[in-house]
Design an enzyme around this catalytic site. Sequence first.
Site, PDB file in Angstrom:
ATOM      1  CG  ASP A   1      36.193  12.815  58.896  1.00 56.91           C
ATOM      2  OD1 ASP A   1      36.749  12.584  57.806  1.00 56.91           O
ATOM      3  OD2 ASP A   1      36.708  12.557  60.001  1.00 56.91           O
TER       4      ASP A   1
ATOM      5  CE  LYS B   1      39.044   8.643  59.033  1.00 58.63           C
ATOM      6  NZ  LYS B   1      40.265   9.281  58.522  1.00 58.63           N
TER       7      LYS B   1
ATOM      8  N   GLY C   1      40.418  14.479  66.078  1.00 55.87           N
ATOM      9  CA  GLY C   1      39.375  14.563  67.097  1.00 55.87           C
ATOM     10  C   GLY C   1      39.695  15.500  68.250  1.00 55.87           C
TER      11      GLY C   1
ATOM     12  NE  ARG D   1      56.349  25.615  61.724  1.00 59.58           N
ATOM     13  CZ  ARG D   1      56.619  26.620  60.874  1.00 59.58           C
ATOM     14  NH1 ARG D   1      57.549  26.485  59.938  1.00 59.58           N
ATOM     15  NH2 ARG D   1      55.966  27.759  60.969  1.00 59.58           N
TER      16      ARG D   1
ATOM     17  N   GLY E   1      42.993  17.931  63.464  1.00 60.75           N
ATOM     18  CA  GLY E   1      42.963  19.083  64.362  1.00 60.75           C
ATOM     19  C   GLY E   1      42.514  20.386  63.716  1.00 60.75           C
TER      20      GLY E   1
ATOM     21  N   GLY F   1      37.977  16.663  59.949  1.00 63.33           N
ATOM     22  CA  GLY F   1      37.248  15.552  60.533  1.00 63.33           C
ATOM     23  C   GLY F   1      36.097  16.061  61.362  1.00 63.33           C
ATOM     24  CB  SER F   2      35.691  16.246  64.998  1.00 60.11           C
ATOM     25  OG  SER F   2      36.369  15.001  65.007  1.00 60.11           O
TER      26      SER F   2
END
Lengths: 193, 293
Positions: free
Chosen positions: B23, B80, B152, B164, B213, B234-235
């Site tokens: 990102d 996005k 995030g 999973r 995550g 992402g972050s």
Amino acid sequence: MKKIGVLAQQGAFVEHIALLRRLEVEAFPVRVAKELDGLDGLIIPGGESSSIGILMKEYDLVEPVRRLAKRGFPIMGTCAGMILMAKRISGWHLEPLGAMDMDVRRNAFGRQVDSFETALEIPVIGKPPFHAVFIRAPYIEKVGDGVDILARLPNGIGVAAREGSMVALAFHPELTNDLRLHSYFLDIVCGKG
Amino acid sequence: MDKGTWTVKCGLAQMLKGGVIMDVVTPEHAKISEEAGACAVMALERVPADIRDEGGVARMADPTVIEAIKEAVSIPVMAKCRIGHFVEAQALEALGVDFLDESEVLTPADESHHIWKHDFKVPFVCGCRDLGEALRRIAEGAAMIRTKGEAGTGNIVEAVRHMRAVMDEMRKIQSMPTDELTAEAKALGAPLELVVEVHKTGKLPVVNFAAGGIATPADAALMMQLGAEGVFVGSGIFKSSDPEQMARAIVKATTHYRDPEIIAEVSKGLGAAMPGIDIKTIPQDELLAPRGW
């Protein structure tokens, strides 16, 4: 049984390995330099050429692959692989392997919306035409004397080439079920091509 | 010459495999990502952690931001759009974006319907929490899937749960007798023909990445060992204390995900990862993963 390595830094290496195994050769992913030992041939797959190039550099694969290329080792590159094998690359900030005497343009057809598939005449593998899938593909701008163009699009642009035991393809035979180009490469590996 | 076909859409996803999609909110971020070895960037106005902090309605990014990022790098640029917002998708396609993410990170535009993605020439990636959700999105034309995780948060627990769930369900379907597949498709809310395909091949018909995550090289390698074919971060990169090093380390760990020595080596001296959030402390209505179905 011949052993073929497929560079596995990033990209569609699993697809190449699956096709090679159907041709009854041993096929392995190569992530670090010591995994090049004992191979009979090497494939540089499609993927993101900058990712593959950066990871090859970080894990000291650039010089060993250059040395292999210099001594006439069989290497086939598809799409990103073709880019990495070129001597000169337009639209690129890293140093290429320079394995084949050709100029290649990266992302030459445009962005993803310009990616395409088409029937491609490749005389060295005979009829019928090969169903070629081009994804954000490169093309060949210029070749040196020792390089043969194996296939051209109808507009004359070169999209496949051979120099000695090295083969470069702008498209992705690993995304099809057609084994002819992998067989063509294996004939080179076996000294028959 | 056929453009925008299913083969070329899925094909680009196949070329991204084994890679890290990062990102980015500025051209400078995009350059750092490319030089670290990212296989693509996701052009955004705000990373998920900031979207979470700031609240309000999160929409598609300003095209100016996307164009600047496209100019800055030569790797694929993704963007996005909101779930169900097919006009944002049309606009992003017109901008020449390489891949669209119909994403739960943005505020959904439609709580009942996702975009009919077969109408587009640009490929789509969609999130999922389980196999049924993945197969519904593929049926609508998603050429790539990612498990949602909880974007995030810098907390890998939801990404692990979703990966999973998908992998377990596929193993179960693969070992089922064929006469049980119809009932299974009904239970999953997924098209029977895609369930049959999973039964035959043991895998999704399109590439599956992990997202939501991932904050460290070990997180990335964990998701790869659990069955992801690549990762979205992402972050996790630009909210860490040393984004350049973190980006390089996550790229290396994704390639060498089965090599503990390399993962240990690249994890050294990275500074602080992004601050994480315990999922249990997030109010139910602020969770992103339940958006879409």
